[in-house]
Design a protein around this motif. Structure first.
Motif, PDB file in Angstrom:
ATOM      1  N   MET A   1       0.803  -1.280  -0.036  1.00 37.56           N
ATOM      2  CA  MET A   1      -0.085  -0.230  -0.061  1.00 37.56           C
ATOM      3  C   MET A   1       0.727   1.149   0.143  1.00 37.56           C
ATOM      4  N   LYS A   2       1.834   1.306   0.382  1.00 40.28           N
ATOM      5  CA  LYS A   2       2.884   2.310   0.945  1.00 40.28           C
ATOM      6  C   LYS A   2       3.339   2.684  -0.580  1.00 40.28           C
ATOM      7  N   ARG A   3       3.753   1.848  -1.296  1.00 40.89           N
ATOM      8  CA  ARG A   3       4.291   1.940  -2.692  1.00 40.89           C
ATOM      9  C   ARG A   3       3.137   2.278  -3.670  1.00 40.89           C
ATOM     10  N   LYS A   4       1.973   2.215  -3.495  1.00 43.62           N
ATOM     11  CA  LYS A   4       0.709   2.744  -4.273  1.00 43.62           C
ATOM     12  C   LYS A   4       0.716   4.382  -4.055  1.00 43.62           C
ATOM     13  N   MET A   5       0.803   4.573  -2.581  1.00 41.62           N
ATOM     14  CA  MET A   5       0.854   6.118  -2.226  1.00 41.62           C
ATOM     15  C   MET A   5       1.838   6.644  -2.919  1.00 41.62           C
ATOM     16  N   TYR A   6       2.929   6.449  -2.919  1.00 39.53           N
ATOM     17  CA  TYR A   6       4.107   6.888  -3.507  1.00 39.53           C
ATOM     18  C   TYR A   6       3.693   6.913  -5.037  1.00 39.53           C
ATOM     19  N   LEU A   7       3.406   6.159  -5.578  1.00 40.10           N
ATOM     20  CA  LEU A   7       2.945   6.538  -7.093  1.00 40.10           C
ATOM     21  C   LEU A   7       1.982   7.383  -7.297  1.00 40.10           C
ATOM     22  N   LEU A   8       0.866   7.433  -6.368  1.00 40.26           N
ATOM     23  CA  LEU A   8      -0.151   8.551  -6.378  1.00 40.26           C
ATOM     24  C   LEU A   8       0.480   9.817  -6.210  1.00 40.26           C
ATOM     25  N   ALA A   9       1.570  10.109  -5.283  1.00 42.93           N
ATOM     26  CA  ALA A   9       2.150  11.384  -5.084  1.00 42.93           C
ATOM     27  C   ALA A   9       3.052  11.576  -6.440  1.00 42.93           C
ATOM     28  N   LEU A  10       3.733  10.763  -6.863  1.00 39.00           N
ATOM     29  CA  LEU A  10       4.491  10.748  -8.136  1.00 39.00           C
ATOM     30  C   LEU A  10       3.673  11.344  -9.196  1.00 39.00           C
ATOM     31  N   ASN A  11       2.414  10.803  -9.456  1.00 40.14           N
ATOM     32  CA  ASN A  11       1.616  11.094 -10.474  1.00 40.14           C
ATOM     33  C   ASN A  11       0.985  12.551 -10.385  1.00 40.14           C
ATOM     34  N   VAL A  12       0.808  13.042  -9.022  1.00 36.33           N
ATOM     35  CA  VAL A  12       0.403  14.687  -8.596  1.00 36.33           C
ATOM     36  C   VAL A  12       1.343  15.487  -9.098  1.00 36.33           C
ATOM     37  N   ILE A  13       2.593  14.927  -8.868  1.00 36.05           N
ATOM     38  CA  ILE A  13       3.689  15.887  -9.180  1.00 36.05           C
ATOM     39  C   ILE A  13       3.842  15.786 -10.604  1.00 36.05           C
ATOM     40  N   LEU A  14       3.908  14.742 -11.318  1.00 32.96           N
ATOM     41  CA  LEU A  14       3.871  14.846 -12.864  1.00 32.96           C
ATOM     42  C   LEU A  14       2.743  15.515 -13.402  1.00 32.96           C
ATOM     43  N   SER A  15       1.312  15.350 -12.848  1.00 31.95           N
ATOM     44  CA  SER A  15       0.378  16.249 -13.502  1.00 31.95           C
ATOM     45  C   SER A  15       0.556  17.548 -13.326  1.00 31.95           C
ATOM     46  N   VAL A  16       1.193  18.196 -12.291  1.00 34.29           N
ATOM     47  CA  VAL A  16       1.414  19.637 -12.130  1.00 34.29           C
ATOM     48  C   VAL A  16       2.503  19.728 -13.285  1.00 34.29           C
ATOM     49  N   LEU A  17       3.625  19.179 -13.479  1.00 38.50           N
ATOM     50  CA  LEU A  17       4.501  19.467 -14.391  1.00 38.50           C
ATOM     51  C   LEU A  17       3.956  19.492 -15.920  1.00 38.50           C
ATOM     52  N   SER A  18       2.963  18.575 -16.014  1.00 36.01           N
ATOM     53  CA  SER A  18       2.130  18.658 -17.273  1.00 36.01           C
ATOM     54  C   SER A  18       1.592  19.972 -17.472  1.00 36.01           C
ATOM     55  N   VAL A  19       0.926  20.447 -16.473  1.00 38.95           N
ATOM     56  CA  VAL A  19       0.329  21.657 -16.724  1.00 38.95           C
ATOM     57  C   VAL A  19       1.288  22.735 -17.098  1.00 38.95           C
ATOM     58  N   PHE A  20       2.298  22.576 -16.235  1.00 39.51           N
ATOM     59  CA  PHE A  20       3.459  23.640 -16.856  1.00 39.51           C
ATOM     60  C   PHE A  20       3.890  23.623 -18.441  1.00 39.51           C
ATOM     61  N   MET A  21       4.112  22.282 -18.858  1.00 34.14           N
ATOM     62  CA  MET A  21       4.428  21.771 -20.290  1.00 34.14           C
ATOM     63  C   MET A  21       3.194  22.527 -21.241  1.00 34.14           C
ATOM     64  N   VAL A  22       2.070  22.053 -20.900  1.00 37.08           N
ATOM     65  CA  VAL A  22       1.099  22.723 -21.732  1.00 37.08           C
ATOM     66  C   VAL A  22       1.127  24.379 -21.865  1.00 37.08           C
ATOM     67  N   ALA A  23       1.186  24.926 -20.588  1.00 37.31           N
ATOM     68  CA  ALA A  23       1.127  26.322 -20.588  1.00 37.31           C
ATOM     69  C   ALA A  23       2.268  26.768 -21.191  1.00 37.31           C
ATOM     70  N   LEU A  24       3.562  25.916 -21.377  1.00 31.85           N
ATOM     71  CA  LEU A  24       4.693  26.684 -22.216  1.00 31.85           C
ATOM     72  C   LEU A  24       4.574  26.476 -23.657  1.00 31.85           C
ATOM     73  N   TYR A  25       3.596  25.733 -24.257  1.00 27.39           N
ATOM     74  CA  TYR A  25       3.286  25.474 -25.796  1.00 27.39           C
ATOM     75  C   TYR A  25       2.753  26.926 -26.075  1.00 27.39           C
ATOM     76  N   PRO A  26       3.563  27.575 -27.256  1.00 33.66           N
ATOM     77  CA  PRO A  26       3.199  28.861 -27.686  1.00 33.66           C
ATOM     78  C   PRO A  26       1.721  28.613 -28.705  1.00 33.66           C
ATOM     79  N   ILE A  27       1.026  29.402 -28.339  1.00 35.13           N
ATOM     80  CA  ILE A  27      -0.048  29.735 -29.095  1.00 35.13           C
ATOM     81  C   ILE A  27      -0.189  31.096 -29.857  1.00 35.13           C
ATOM     82  N   ASN A  28      -0.111  31.260 -31.075  1.00 39.98           N
ATOM     83  CA  ASN A  28       0.243  32.517 -31.764  1.00 39.98           C
ATOM     84  C   ASN A  28       1.394  33.383 -31.113  1.00 39.98           C
ATOM     85  N   GLY A  29       2.417  32.698 -30.860  1.00 37.28           N
ATOM     86  CA  GLY A  29       3.425  33.171 -30.540  1.00 37.28           C
ATOM     87  C   GLY A  29       3.477  33.680 -28.999  1.00 37.28           C
ATOM     88  N   LYS A  30       2.664  33.294 -28.224  1.00 33.32           N
ATOM     89  CA  LYS A  30       2.299  33.725 -26.912  1.00 33.32           C
ATOM     90  C   LYS A  30       2.310  32.386 -26.177  1.00 33.32           C
TER      91      LYS A  30
END
Length: 114
Positions: A1-30
């Protein structure tokens, strides 16, 4: 169970980083990085992730965590596709890398037992 909790936490961190990657994608140069909408989505991702982790660890709501991981699987697949089709250079590498790490994390989550 502890391993699954670590994987859930890792996926939350990766989700936040994914939001940043989508925000960095330029649309009409911005980009939308640093705009208020990006921070709202980041806060929602963190709050939902913490609620899922709390529900799974404290209240033993494992089905909710499984559904959350299923949604993340779709998101990370889309991220890999987006990285390959829409981005170039370093942004493509980072976007695809985060997507692949997220996919591996989701598969590890489903392969480990509660």
């Amino acid at each position: 169970m502890k391993r699954k909790m670590y994987l859930l936490a890792l996926n939350v961190i990766l989700s936040v980083l994914s939001v940043f990657m989508v925000a960095l994608y330029p649309i009409n140069g911005k980009t939308t990085f640093g705009k208020s909408g990006m921070w709202v989505v980041t806060a929602i991702v963190i709050i939902v992730g913490l609620l899922i982790i709390t529900a799974a660890s404290k209240y033993k709501q494992y089905q909710l965590a499984n559904v959350y991981q299923g949604l993340l699987l779709i998101i990370f697949l889309g991220q890999v596709a987006m990285g390959g089709m829409l981005t170039t250079g370093f942004l493509m590498f980072v976007t695809m890398f985060l997507g692949v790490v997220g996919l591996v994390s989701v598969f590890c989550f489903y392969l480990t037992k509660w």
